[in-house]
Design a protein around this motif. Sequence first.
Motif, short mmCIF file in Angstrom:
data_model
loop_
_atom_site.label_atom_id
_atom_site.label_comp_id
_atom_site.label_asym_id
_atom_site.label_seq_id
_atom_site.Cartn_x
_atom_site.Cartn_y
_atom_site.Cartn_z
N GLU A 145 46.60 -14.27 33.86
CA GLU A 145 47.78 -14.04 33.03
C GLU A 145 47.52 -14.44 31.57
O GLU A 145 48.00 -13.79 30.64
CB GLU A 145 48.96 -14.86 33.58
N LYS A 146 46.77 -15.52 31.38
CA LYS A 146 46.44 -15.95 30.01
C LYS A 146 45.53 -14.93 29.33
O LYS A 146 45.70 -14.63 28.15
CB LYS A 146 45.75 -17.31 30.04
N LEU A 147 44.57 -14.39 30.09
CA LEU A 147 43.69 -13.37 29.53
C LEU A 147 44.48 -12.13 29.13
O LEU A 147 44.25 -11.53 28.07
CB LEU A 147 42.59 -13.01 30.54
N ASP A 148 45.44 -11.72 29.99
CA ASP A 148 46.29 -10.56 29.66
C ASP A 148 47.08 -10.83 28.38
O ASP A 148 47.22 -9.95 27.52
CB ASP A 148 47.24 -10.27 30.82
N LEU A 149 47.63 -12.04 28.28
CA LEU A 149 48.42 -12.40 27.11
C LEU A 149 47.58 -12.30 25.83
O LEU A 149 48.03 -11.73 24.82
CB LEU A 149 48.97 -13.82 27.27
N LEU A 150 46.37 -12.84 25.86
CA LEU A 150 45.51 -12.80 24.68
C LEU A 150 45.12 -11.36 24.33
O LEU A 150 45.09 -10.99 23.16
CB LEU A 150 44.25 -13.65 24.92
N ARG A 200 28.59 -17.67 35.53
CA ARG A 200 29.45 -18.44 34.64
C ARG A 200 30.88 -18.43 35.16
O ARG A 200 31.16 -17.90 36.24
CB ARG A 200 29.39 -17.85 33.22
N SER A 201 31.79 -19.04 34.40
CA SER A 201 33.20 -19.11 34.80
C SER A 201 34.08 -18.85 33.59
O SER A 201 33.64 -18.97 32.44
CB SER A 201 33.51 -20.48 35.40
N TRP A 202 35.37 -18.49 33.84
CA TRP A 202 36.28 -18.20 32.74
C TRP A 202 36.55 -19.47 31.92
O TRP A 202 36.69 -20.57 32.46
CB TRP A 202 37.62 -17.66 33.25
N SER A 203 36.62 -19.29 30.59
CA SER A 203 36.96 -20.39 29.68
C SER A 203 37.91 -19.85 28.63
O SER A 203 37.50 -19.15 27.69
CB SER A 203 35.69 -20.94 29.00
N VAL A 204 39.20 -20.14 28.80
CA VAL A 204 40.24 -19.58 27.94
C VAL A 204 40.66 -20.61 26.88
O VAL A 204 40.95 -21.76 27.22
CB VAL A 204 41.47 -19.17 28.77
N PRO A 205 40.71 -20.23 25.60
CA PRO A 205 41.12 -21.18 24.54
C PRO A 205 42.59 -21.57 24.67
O PRO A 205 43.48 -20.73 24.51
CB PRO A 205 40.86 -20.39 23.25
N LEU A 231 51.18 -19.18 21.33
CA LEU A 231 51.90 -17.94 21.59
C LEU A 231 53.14 -18.15 22.45
O LEU A 231 54.20 -17.56 22.19
CB LEU A 231 50.97 -16.92 22.26
N ILE A 232 53.04 -19.00 23.50
CA ILE A 232 54.17 -19.11 24.44
C ILE A 232 54.63 -20.55 24.69
O ILE A 232 55.59 -20.77 25.43
CB ILE A 232 53.82 -18.46 25.81
N GLY A 233 53.95 -21.52 24.12
CA GLY A 233 54.33 -22.91 24.34
C GLY A 233 53.49 -23.56 25.42
O GLY A 233 53.09 -22.91 26.39
N GLU A 234 53.27 -24.85 25.27
CA GLU A 234 52.37 -25.57 26.16
C GLU A 234 52.90 -25.64 27.60
O GLU A 234 52.14 -25.46 28.55
CB GLU A 234 52.13 -26.99 25.62
N GLU A 235 54.19 -25.91 27.76
CA GLU A 235 54.75 -26.06 29.10
C GLU A 235 54.66 -24.76 29.89
O GLU A 235 54.30 -24.75 31.07
CB GLU A 235 56.20 -26.54 29.01
N LYS A 236 55.01 -23.65 29.26
CA LYS A 236 54.95 -22.35 29.95
C LYS A 236 53.51 -21.97 30.25
O LYS A 236 53.21 -21.40 31.31
CB LYS A 236 55.60 -21.28 29.08
N ALA A 237 52.58 -22.33 29.33
CA ALA A 237 51.17 -21.99 29.52
C ALA A 237 50.59 -22.71 30.74
O ALA A 237 49.71 -22.17 31.43
CB ALA A 237 50.37 -22.35 28.27
N LYS A 238 51.11 -23.91 31.04
CA LYS A 238 50.59 -24.67 32.18
C LYS A 238 50.87 -23.96 33.50
O LYS A 238 50.14 -24.15 34.48
CB LYS A 238 51.23 -26.06 32.21
N ARG A 239 51.92 -23.13 33.55
CA ARG A 239 52.31 -22.46 34.79
C ARG A 239 51.64 -21.10 34.94
O ARG A 239 51.86 -20.40 35.95
CB ARG A 239 53.83 -22.30 34.83
N MET A 240 50.84 -20.70 33.95
CA MET A 240 50.21 -19.38 33.99
C MET A 240 48.83 -19.46 34.62
O MET A 240 48.11 -20.46 34.47
CB MET A 240 50.09 -18.80 32.58
N SER A 241 48.44 -18.41 35.30
CA SER A 241 47.08 -18.32 35.85
C SER A 241 46.11 -17.92 34.76
O SER A 241 46.52 -17.48 33.67
CB SER A 241 47.04 -17.29 36.98
N VAL A 242 44.83 -18.05 35.04
CA VAL A 242 43.81 -17.66 34.07
C VAL A 242 43.93 -16.18 33.73
O VAL A 242 43.83 -15.78 32.55
CB VAL A 242 42.40 -17.97 34.61
#
Length: 589
Positions: free
Chosen positions: A229-234, A204-209, A216-227
């Motif tokens: 980094e998003k998992l760590d944030l959640l 399978r592959s990662w699927s982050v909501p 949590l951080i805004g759409e624009e900032k989220a676009k610059r994050m890696s998968v």
Amino acid sequence: MSDKTLLPNNRLILGDNLEVMKTLERESVDLIYLDPPFFSNRNYEIIWGDEGEVRSFKDRWDGGIEHYIDWLKKRVELMYHLLKPTGSIFLHCDWHADAYIRVHILDKIFGEANFRGEIIWKRANAHNDAKKKIAVLTDTIWYYSKGEDCTYLPVYVELSEKYTAESYRYEDERGKYRLVVLTGPGVNPNDIEWRGYHPQNAGRSWSVPKEVVNRLIGEEKAKRMSVIEKLDLLFENGFIEISKNGIPNYKRYLEHSSEKGLLLGNLWNDIKNLQGIDKERIGYPTQKPEALMERIIKMASNEGDVVLDPFMGGGTTIAVAEKLNRKWIGIDQSVAAVKVSELRLGKQRNLFKQDLLSTFSVQLYRYDYDTLRYQDAFEFESWIIQQQGGISNKKQRGDLGLDGKAADGSPVQVKRSDNIGRNVVDNFKSAVQRFDQRLFDTNIAEGKPVGTLIAFSFSKGAKEEVARLKNHQNIIIKLLCVDEIVPLAAKPTITVTWQELSRDAKGSTKIEFSAEGHSEAGIEFYSWDFDYNEEKGFNPMEILDKLGKQVHTFKAGVHTIAVKVVDNEGLESIETIKLKVNGVVTAET
């Protein structure tokens, strides 16, 4: 008459749908629902029992299943051409012919690629015959689109309390939640391990909501994050819970859930068939529930779209289409079907008092003189021009007294009167000439009518003036009587009698009514309004009464009762009586 009719808003049409649909404009309909007579028990198929239905019934059955399929296929072919490129068709059938209909009709006409689904509607519970064989509890509704780019709005069923309790069974300080896997199908070669778990090991592959990360951080900032980094944030914000075997799960909270409900599939077991006590029932044996039609119409059309039901029956499709602000057209070969649908729509309009897309028209085989002669002048002008194949004016002023155009573009004027005189002809000629001098001259040069006058009858002077203009000036004016456009007939007559049956201590009285209609065409049915108000119009409490017998209980006071009779041509009359109930019952004049 023009060979194609533009589809106006909201029409009830009496006739064989095969012939009616040939006159309608191609690609003018957004959604078609049809519930044709099933290829099943013959006695069950006779519902209304009038001449049109019996005639159609005989045609369907001669020759068995092959003839039935041929009969239906001819009609579905026309429906295909009526649909817009984005349109869809829903064909309701049962097990007797569902396979034949899909393979020999729908797949061939619409193509297998445009098959959108097989809807299974559970309409009944098992009966005693289930002890001998497997009971058939469902109908099939075949769903096809005309093309790939069709109107489709997913249907969600409201989340039940049981579903919520079973699905959102965990709880913390944020509220109730359920666990959702953070992976999706397929392998992404760019994925890497996170906190000891690698989705590739499970194929399978990662699927982050996205919605939670964005919140949590805004759409624009989220676009610059890696998968990762998003998992760590959640995880840091308490939105990920790792199971004992190391699998990370996302905590989806009920309060923030974007779920609109459960996405509906093809098994529809949440809409019950109508029972005898249901308020929707109008006396039509195979009447479908409004909830079923509402789901279909909402799923495959938008407000303002045109919905067609070529086997109208009890009028459920058009009644629901109107409630949902769709335009509609209903066709049926049965007089009773058309007139019951008309009464049902009238009652619905009185009840909801909603803003409507337009008025609706009823197209019959015959029309009675009195109704046409004394109805609203503008409505009559528009209607009779359309019946003649022309286009009526949308406005009533600034038109030089002209009311529309014929199919060839020449002006039309309508006079809702008898014995139209010579002065009308003279005035019409002048108006036509002022309206378009070039067209006027062209029609004279080509020997064509410069215009058409429509009325109930014309005087000798009018006819002589038309002849004089033709003979001496080569000006042709066409005089057309209403009965040359639509056949006229005498409407039925009706008498109503009543007798008191019983009285209780509170002053309420039970009264029996008997209505007797008379018509050369024969009487089809009666409808009753026991609280008639002339200003509000006829609002039937009993729509379909074949016998003309009713018993009703009245409290003390004055009551107006109206009964309407409909004959086999679809013509109708209404009779009212006023009763004073106060110890004794007396008729008021």
